[in-house]
Design an enzyme around this catalytic site. Structure first.
Site, PDB file in Angstrom:
ATOM      1  N   SER A  98       7.678  -2.523   3.770  1.00 26.76           N
ATOM      2  CA  SER A  98       8.494  -1.322   3.522  1.00 26.76           C
ATOM      3  C   SER A  98       9.854  -1.400   4.213  1.00 26.76           C
ATOM      4  O   SER A  98       9.997  -2.009   5.278  1.00 26.76           O
ATOM      5  CB  SER A  98       7.766  -0.079   4.029  1.00 26.76           C
ATOM      6  OG  SER A  98       6.526   0.058   3.381  1.00 26.76           O
ATOM      7  N   GLU A 108       0.303   9.773  -5.799  1.00 28.19           N
ATOM      8  CA  GLU A 108       0.966   9.786  -7.105  1.00 28.19           C
ATOM      9  C   GLU A 108       1.029   8.378  -7.701  1.00 28.19           C
ATOM     10  O   GLU A 108       0.921   8.194  -8.917  1.00 28.19           O
ATOM     11  CB  GLU A 108       2.389  10.351  -6.970  1.00 28.19           C
ATOM     12  CG  GLU A 108       2.444  11.819  -6.585  1.00 28.19           C
ATOM     13  CD  GLU A 108       2.227  12.070  -5.092  1.00 28.19           C
ATOM     14  OE1 GLU A 108       2.044  11.102  -4.329  1.00 28.19           O
ATOM     15  OE2 GLU A 108       2.236  13.243  -4.691  1.00 28.19           O
ATOM     16  N   GLU A 153      -0.054   2.550   1.636  1.00 26.92           N
ATOM     17  CA  GLU A 153      -0.764   1.644   0.713  1.00 26.92           C
ATOM     18  C   GLU A 153      -0.895   2.264  -0.673  1.00 26.92           C
ATOM     19  O   GLU A 153      -1.931   2.162  -1.331  1.00 26.92           O
ATOM     20  CB  GLU A 153      -2.111   1.221   1.305  1.00 26.92           C
ATOM     21  CG  GLU A 153      -1.912   0.390   2.573  1.00 26.92           C
ATOM     22  CD  GLU A 153      -3.151  -0.262   3.098  1.00 26.92           C
ATOM     23  OE1 GLU A 153      -3.925  -0.794   2.290  1.00 26.92           O
ATOM     24  OE2 GLU A 153      -3.335  -0.234   4.324  1.00 26.92           O
TER      25      GLU A 153
HETATM   26  C1  FAD Z   1       1.094   5.619   9.129  1.00 24.94           C
HETATM   27  C2  FAD Z   1       1.856   4.688   8.226  1.00 24.94           C
HETATM   28  C3  FAD Z   1       1.693   3.323   8.369  1.00 24.94           C
HETATM   29  C4  FAD Z   1       2.422   2.446   7.562  1.00 24.94           C
HETATM   30  N1  FAD Z   1       2.278   1.088   7.767  1.00 24.94           N
HETATM   31  C5  FAD Z   1       3.013   0.225   7.006  1.00 24.94           C
HETATM   32  C6  FAD Z   1       2.926  -1.188   7.231  1.00 24.94           C
HETATM   33  O1  FAD Z   1       2.183  -1.660   8.096  1.00 24.94           O
HETATM   34  N2  FAD Z   1       3.688  -2.006   6.472  1.00 24.94           N
HETATM   35  C7  FAD Z   1       4.519  -1.536   5.511  1.00 24.94           C
HETATM   36  O2  FAD Z   1       5.175  -2.349   4.875  1.00 24.94           O
HETATM   37  N3  FAD Z   1       4.628  -0.209   5.267  1.00 24.94           N
HETATM   38  C8  FAD Z   1       3.897   0.689   5.994  1.00 24.94           C
HETATM   39  N4  FAD Z   1       4.006   2.039   5.793  1.00 24.94           N
HETATM   40  C9  FAD Z   1       4.965   2.536   4.815  1.00 24.94           C
HETATM   41  C10 FAD Z   1       4.278   2.960   3.534  1.00 24.94           C
HETATM   42  O3  FAD Z   1       3.866   1.844   2.820  1.00 24.94           O
HETATM   43  C11 FAD Z   1       5.264   3.835   2.752  1.00 24.94           C
HETATM   44  O4  FAD Z   1       5.409   5.050   3.473  1.00 24.94           O
HETATM   45  C12 FAD Z   1       4.791   4.109   1.339  1.00 24.94           C
HETATM   46  O5  FAD Z   1       4.891   2.957   0.559  1.00 24.94           O
HETATM   47  C13 FAD Z   1       5.618   5.221   0.667  1.00 24.94           C
HETATM   48  O6  FAD Z   1       6.964   4.913   0.761  1.00 24.94           O
HETATM   49  P1  FAD Z   1       7.988   6.010   1.322  1.00 24.94           P
HETATM   50  O7  FAD Z   1       7.404   6.571   2.557  1.00 24.94           O
HETATM   51  O8  FAD Z   1       9.319   5.388   1.385  1.00 24.94           O
HETATM   52  O9  FAD Z   1       7.974   7.158   0.243  1.00 24.94           O
HETATM   53  P2  FAD Z   1       8.761   7.155  -1.163  1.00 24.94           P
HETATM   54  O10 FAD Z   1       8.576   5.857  -1.860  1.00 24.94           O
HETATM   55  O11 FAD Z   1      10.131   7.627  -0.933  1.00 24.94           O
HETATM   56  O12 FAD Z   1       7.933   8.250  -1.932  1.00 24.94           O
HETATM   57  C14 FAD Z   1       7.956   9.623  -1.467  1.00 24.94           C
HETATM   58  C15 FAD Z   1       7.032  10.412  -2.363  1.00 24.94           C
HETATM   59  O13 FAD Z   1       7.535  10.372  -3.693  1.00 24.94           O
HETATM   60  C16 FAD Z   1       6.465  10.443  -4.604  1.00 24.94           C
HETATM   61  N5  FAD Z   1       6.436   9.232  -5.440  1.00 24.94           N
HETATM   62  C17 FAD Z   1       6.802   7.987  -5.117  1.00 24.94           C
HETATM   63  N6  FAD Z   1       6.608   7.156  -6.148  1.00 24.94           N
HETATM   64  C18 FAD Z   1       6.114   7.877  -7.154  1.00 24.94           C
HETATM   65  C19 FAD Z   1       5.686   7.583  -8.484  1.00 24.94           C
HETATM   66  N7  FAD Z   1       5.732   6.325  -8.965  1.00 24.94           N
HETATM   67  N8  FAD Z   1       5.245   8.607  -9.246  1.00 24.94           N
HETATM   68  C20 FAD Z   1       5.181   9.887  -8.766  1.00 24.94           C
HETATM   69  N9  FAD Z   1       5.546  10.204  -7.498  1.00 24.94           N
HETATM   70  C21 FAD Z   1       6.005   9.229  -6.718  1.00 24.94           C
HETATM   71  C22 FAD Z   1       5.176  10.510  -3.736  1.00 24.94           C
HETATM   72  O14 FAD Z   1       4.832  11.860  -3.500  1.00 24.94           O
HETATM   73  C23 FAD Z   1       5.614   9.870  -2.452  1.00 24.94           C
HETATM   74  O15 FAD Z   1       4.804  10.241  -1.325  1.00 24.94           O
HETATM   75  C24 FAD Z   1       3.283   2.941   6.574  1.00 24.94           C
HETATM   76  C25 FAD Z   1       3.417   4.336   6.421  1.00 24.94           C
HETATM   77  C26 FAD Z   1       2.711   5.192   7.224  1.00 24.94           C
HETATM   78  C27 FAD Z   1       2.880   6.679   7.040  1.00 24.94           C
END
Ligand code: FAD
Length: 416
Positions: free
Chosen positions: A128, A368, A364
């Site tokens: 990410s 959605e 992961e």
């Molecule tokens: C506790 C924790 C541990 C993590 N550990 C890791 C790690 O070890 N390695 C790593 O690489 N990442 C890690 N992450 C990151 C995680 O993979 C991302 O938070 C996740 O992929 C979502 O990306 P974002 O937070 O940027 O949300 P965004 O991609 O900005 O999405 C925000 C919201 O938009 C909506 N959305 C997004 N896409 C869609 C869709 N296609 N259709 C409809 N709605 C949608 C959903 O409601 C989503 O929650 C971690 C996150 C957390 C909270």
């Protein structure tokens, strides 16, 4: 074994794991600093042989009950029930080290996988970025050529579990600009590489996590995991491997919240009787139990189908993760309500679970994103003229193992 009940060995293993977690792991978790990597806990997971279970099929050996995706789900569910910190430490080792197990060279496996399995080296999975979460294929961390078979990594990673304390990172970098998922390469980057720095991030849950900055970090062909421009497949293989078991983590938390609620409502005096004697309370507990059991069955069924090499794994795994993480949120929230104020006091089990249960609905693959995968799989089966996927359960006889491997993930799939 069917997908609907565990055999005696599996049940015994779950009981043993809960006891082990209570007696050996919880004391270590309680001594750790919240939100930081707990090395004694990781070491204990290694010494107890539990990290080996992450790499079943990688020479782990051991009883059948502990093998495969179902074995991993039982492990994660049991640890989550008794000690979420131990569960998280175990799962993060799996995410960070699985790419090395599946794609690493003999040297990488000896240098990094062996100590990760033993709990002596802490692993992390760095996909990410601030601008690329669900849409992981949009990642922008650049790998610019720097001589023959050598690159310089420049950019940022964000919300990386175990960062910045991990000993090594599986880093996904853009080697071909503009090529989307097909222009990403995976590298194993030791934490002490020049130009790599990191900071802690404080989250709602006591989760070790941070951001990483790459300032011209040099990597070579020897650091690569898999092939150039094929790194997205490394990421998807890893995420697919663990997806049903994220559901198991959630089920473990739901089960712990449910059991705490049964105990509390049975002894709490209210209106001349016990809380459980109020029908509204009893019905709520029944609802919590029913939803937890349904989620558990879907998780076990998805994992068992994966182990049998059945088709339709992507849909089943997505459904399992979706239902389990959403259910756990519902159950933990209801448990807080039925405990009243005490559940909100710092240090109470439910206060802890309330903070822990939120993140799995986002990481992961957010809920959605799971729905997107489920709908895509349903419509693609429909377009192929297949039986509606939900009307006919797949059988081992009808399975085509080749189609069920994690490699079947399409690079475009939003899954991080
Ligand atoms: C506790 C924790 C541990 C993590 N550990 C890791 C790690 O070890 N390695 C790593 O690489 N990442 C890690 N992450 C990151 C995680 O993979 C991302 O938070 C996740 O992929 C979502 O990306 P974002 O937070 O940027 O949300 P965004 O991609 O900005 O999405 C925000 C919201 O938009 C909506 N959305 C997004 N896409 C869609 C869709 N296609 N259709 C409809 N709605 C949608 C959903 O409601 C989503 O929650 C971690 C996150 C957390 C909270």
């Amino acid at each position: 074994m069917t997908a609907f009940s565990l055999d005696p060995e599996q049940t015994a293993w779950c009981t043993e794991l809960r006891t082990l977690a209570e007696e050996r792991l919880r004391p270590l978790a309680e001594k750790g600093e919240p939100g930081r990597v707990n090395r004694p806990l990781v070491a204990a997971l290694g010494e107890l042989g539990l990290l080996d279970r992450l790499f079943a099929g990688e020479g782990a050996g051991g009883p059948a009950a502990e093998q495969g995706a179902l074995g991993l789900c039982l492990l994660r569910e049991s640890l989550a029930y008794a000690c979420t910190e131990a569960e998280t430490a175990l799962a993060l080792q799996g995410l960070g080290a699985h790419p090395v197990a599946a794609y690493g060279s003999a040297r990488q496996r000896e240098q990094w996988l062996a100590p990760a399995r033993a709990g002596r080296a802490v692993a992390a999975f760095a996909l990410s970025e601030p601008g690329a979460g669900s849409d992981a294929a949009a990642l922008a961390l650049r790998a610019e050529p720097d001589g023959v078979s050598s690159w310089r990594l420049t950019g940022e990673k964000c919300w990386i579990s175990n960062a910045p304390e991990a000993d090594f990172y599986t880093v996904f970098a853009r080697t071909t600009p503009g090529a989307g998922a097909r222009g990403v390469t995976a590298f194993l980057v030791p934490a002490d590489r020049a130009g790599l720095t990191g900071t802690h991030l404080d989250m709602l849950s006591p989760h070790p996590i941070g951001a990483l900055a790459f300032d011209g970090v040099r990597v070579t062909g020897d650091d690569m995991l898999g092939e150039p421009d094929r790194g997205f497949r490394v990421a998807m293989t890893t995420l697919n491997r663990f997806r049903p078991s994220v559901g198991a983590f959630a089920v473990g938390m739901a089960a712990a919240a449910l059991d705490a609620t049964l105990a509390h409502t049975a002894q709490r005096d209210a209106f001349g009787a016990k809380l459980k004697d109020l029908q509204a309370v009893a019905h709520q507990v029944a609802e919590m139990a029913t939803r937890t059991e349904a989620a558990r069955l879907m998780v076990h069924a998805a994992a068992a189908a994966y182990d049998r090499g059945e088709p339709d794994i992507a849909r089943r795994a997505a459904m399992a993760k979706l239902i389990a993480t959403e259910t756990a949120q519902y159950v933990v929230d209801a448990a807080v309500q039925l405990h009243g104020a005490r559940a909100l006091q710092r240090g109470h089990l439910l206060e802890h679970l309330y903070r822990e249960v939120r993140a799995p609905r986002i990481y992961e693959g957010a809920s959605e994103v799971q729905r997107t995968i489920i709908a895509r799989e349903l419509y693609s089966a429909e377009a192929d003229g297949a039986q509606p996927a939900t009307s006919q359960p797949a059988t081992p006889e009808s399975a085509t193992p080749e189609s069920a491997t994690p490699e079947s993930a399409t690079p475009e799939e939003p899954s991080a």
